[in-house]
Scaffold this motif. Structure first.
Motif, PDB file in Angstrom:
ATOM      1  N   TYR A   1      36.616  56.791  31.521  1.00  0.00           N
ATOM      2  CA  TYR A   1      36.347  56.314  32.878  1.00  0.00           C
ATOM      3  C   TYR A   1      36.094  54.808  32.897  1.00  0.00           C
ATOM      4  N   VAL A   2      35.389  54.325  31.887  1.00  0.00           N
ATOM      5  CA  VAL A   2      35.114  52.897  31.812  1.00  0.00           C
ATOM      6  C   VAL A   2      36.407  52.125  31.555  1.00  0.00           C
ATOM      7  N   MET A   3      37.280  52.676  30.734  1.00  0.00           N
ATOM      8  CA  MET A   3      38.525  51.982  30.397  1.00  0.00           C
ATOM      9  C   MET A   3      39.484  51.905  31.589  1.00  0.00           C
ATOM     10  N   ILE A   4      39.308  52.795  32.574  1.00  0.00           N
ATOM     11  CA  ILE A   4      40.126  52.683  33.788  1.00  0.00           C
ATOM     12  C   ILE A   4      39.885  51.330  34.450  1.00  0.00           C
ATOM     13  N   PHE A   5      38.627  50.908  34.469  1.00  0.00           N
ATOM     14  CA  PHE A   5      38.305  49.616  35.071  1.00  0.00           C
ATOM     15  C   PHE A   5      38.454  48.476  34.070  1.00  0.00           C
ATOM     16  N   ALA A   6      37.971  48.677  32.843  1.00  0.00           N
ATOM     17  CA  ALA A   6      37.978  47.602  31.860  1.00  0.00           C
ATOM     18  C   ALA A   6      39.397  47.243  31.414  1.00  0.00           C
ATOM     19  N   GLY A   7      40.290  48.184  31.441  1.00  0.00           N
ATOM     20  CA  GLY A   7      41.654  47.911  31.034  1.00  0.00           C
ATOM     21  C   GLY A   7      42.539  47.405  32.150  1.00  0.00           C
ATOM     22  N   ASN A   8      41.996  47.320  33.349  1.00  0.00           N
ATOM     23  CA  ASN A   8      42.768  46.886  34.508  1.00  0.00           C
ATOM     24  C   ASN A   8      42.671  45.359  34.651  1.00  0.00           C
ATOM     25  N   PRO A   9      43.782  44.643  34.493  1.00  0.00           N
ATOM     26  CA  PRO A   9      43.705  43.174  34.578  1.00  0.00           C
ATOM     27  C   PRO A   9      43.337  42.673  35.967  1.00  0.00           C
TER      28      PRO A   9
ATOM     29  N   MET B   1      46.763  33.906  32.560  1.00  0.00           N
ATOM     30  CA  MET B   1      47.802  33.703  31.555  1.00  0.00           C
ATOM     31  C   MET B   1      48.096  34.996  30.802  1.00  0.00           C
ATOM     32  N   THR B   2      47.070  35.781  30.508  1.00  0.00           N
ATOM     33  CA  THR B   2      47.270  37.064  29.845  1.00  0.00           C
ATOM     34  C   THR B   2      48.044  38.009  30.749  1.00  0.00           C
ATOM     35  N   LEU B   3      47.722  38.007  32.020  1.00  0.00           N
ATOM     36  CA  LEU B   3      48.437  38.844  32.977  1.00  0.00           C
ATOM     37  C   LEU B   3      49.896  38.437  33.054  1.00  0.00           C
ATOM     38  N   LYS B   4      50.131  37.140  33.056  1.00  0.00           N
ATOM     39  CA  LYS B   4      51.501  36.645  33.148  1.00  0.00           C
ATOM     40  C   LYS B   4      52.313  36.981  31.905  1.00  0.00           C
ATOM     41  N   THR B   5      51.695  36.826  30.725  1.00  0.00           N
ATOM     42  CA  THR B   5      52.445  37.090  29.496  1.00  0.00           C
ATOM     43  C   THR B   5      52.670  38.590  29.275  1.00  0.00           C
ATOM     44  N   ASN B   6      51.716  39.421  29.696  1.00  0.00           N
ATOM     45  CA  ASN B   6      51.851  40.866  29.466  1.00  0.00           C
ATOM     46  C   ASN B   6      52.724  41.547  30.513  1.00  0.00           C
ATOM     47  N   TYR B   7      52.617  41.106  31.767  1.00  0.00           N
ATOM     48  CA  TYR B   7      53.299  41.812  32.857  1.00  0.00           C
ATOM     49  C   TYR B   7      54.327  40.954  33.564  1.00  0.00           C
ATOM     50  N   GLY B   8      54.329  39.675  33.287  1.00  0.00           N
ATOM     51  CA  GLY B   8      55.207  38.762  34.027  1.00  0.00           C
ATOM     52  C   GLY B   8      56.522  38.508  33.319  1.00  0.00           C
ATOM     53  N   GLU B   9      56.921  37.298  33.393  1.00  0.00           N
ATOM     54  CA  GLU B   9      58.235  36.878  32.881  1.00  0.00           C
ATOM     55  C   GLU B   9      58.357  36.943  31.384  1.00  0.00           C
TER      56      GLU B   9
END
Length: 130
Positions: free
Chosen positions: A50-58, A122-130
């Motif tokens: 349950y905690v990882m649902i929030f903690a793993g959400n960028p 930047m982490t969001l962009k590199t993991n999910y972006g271009e």
């Protein structure tokens, strides 16, 4: 950010009343409490998912960083009020150090939170972006 808050404070648009200080403190304590509860929840195996649902959400991480930046900016108003009261009441020289330390701590905290937000973007962009 610091100069913007200083301009808002000196123009009188934001005032550090007792209610303002108590709401700011309540915001800080509630975010710290949520962080501690999330840490304890992560340590318990049954609630780790349950905690990882929030903690793993960028997006949640970015939202929490923005909330902490807002709280730090609000604490700048309280620091400016304390500085004004120290000067107006002509407190002894010993108080100058503690007041300046409080302001420096808030500015450094704000700086680290802005850096944290940039890292999360930047982490969001590199993991999910271009």
């Amino acid at each position: 950010m610091v100069f913007t808050m200083l301009l808002l404070y000196t123009s009188g648009k934001i005032k550090a009343t007792e209610k303002f200080k108590s709401v700011t403190l309540a915001l800080l304590l509630s975010t710290i409490s949520i962080s501690i509860l999330a840490f304890i929840g992560y340590l318990i195996t049954a609630t780790r998912g349950y905690v990882m649902i929030f903690a793993g959400n960028p997006i949640f991480d970015i939202a929490m960083s923005v909330i902490f930046i807002i709280i730090a900016a609000l604490f700048l108003i309280s620091d400016f009020q304390i500085i004004r009261e120290t000067v107006e009441n002509q407190r002894p020289k010993e108080y100058e150090w503690s007041v300046s330390f409080g302001l420096a701590f808030t500015v450094i905290w704000l700086y680290f939170k802005v850096l944290d937000l940039l890292i999360r973007f930047m982490t969001l962009k590199t993991n999910y972006g271009e």
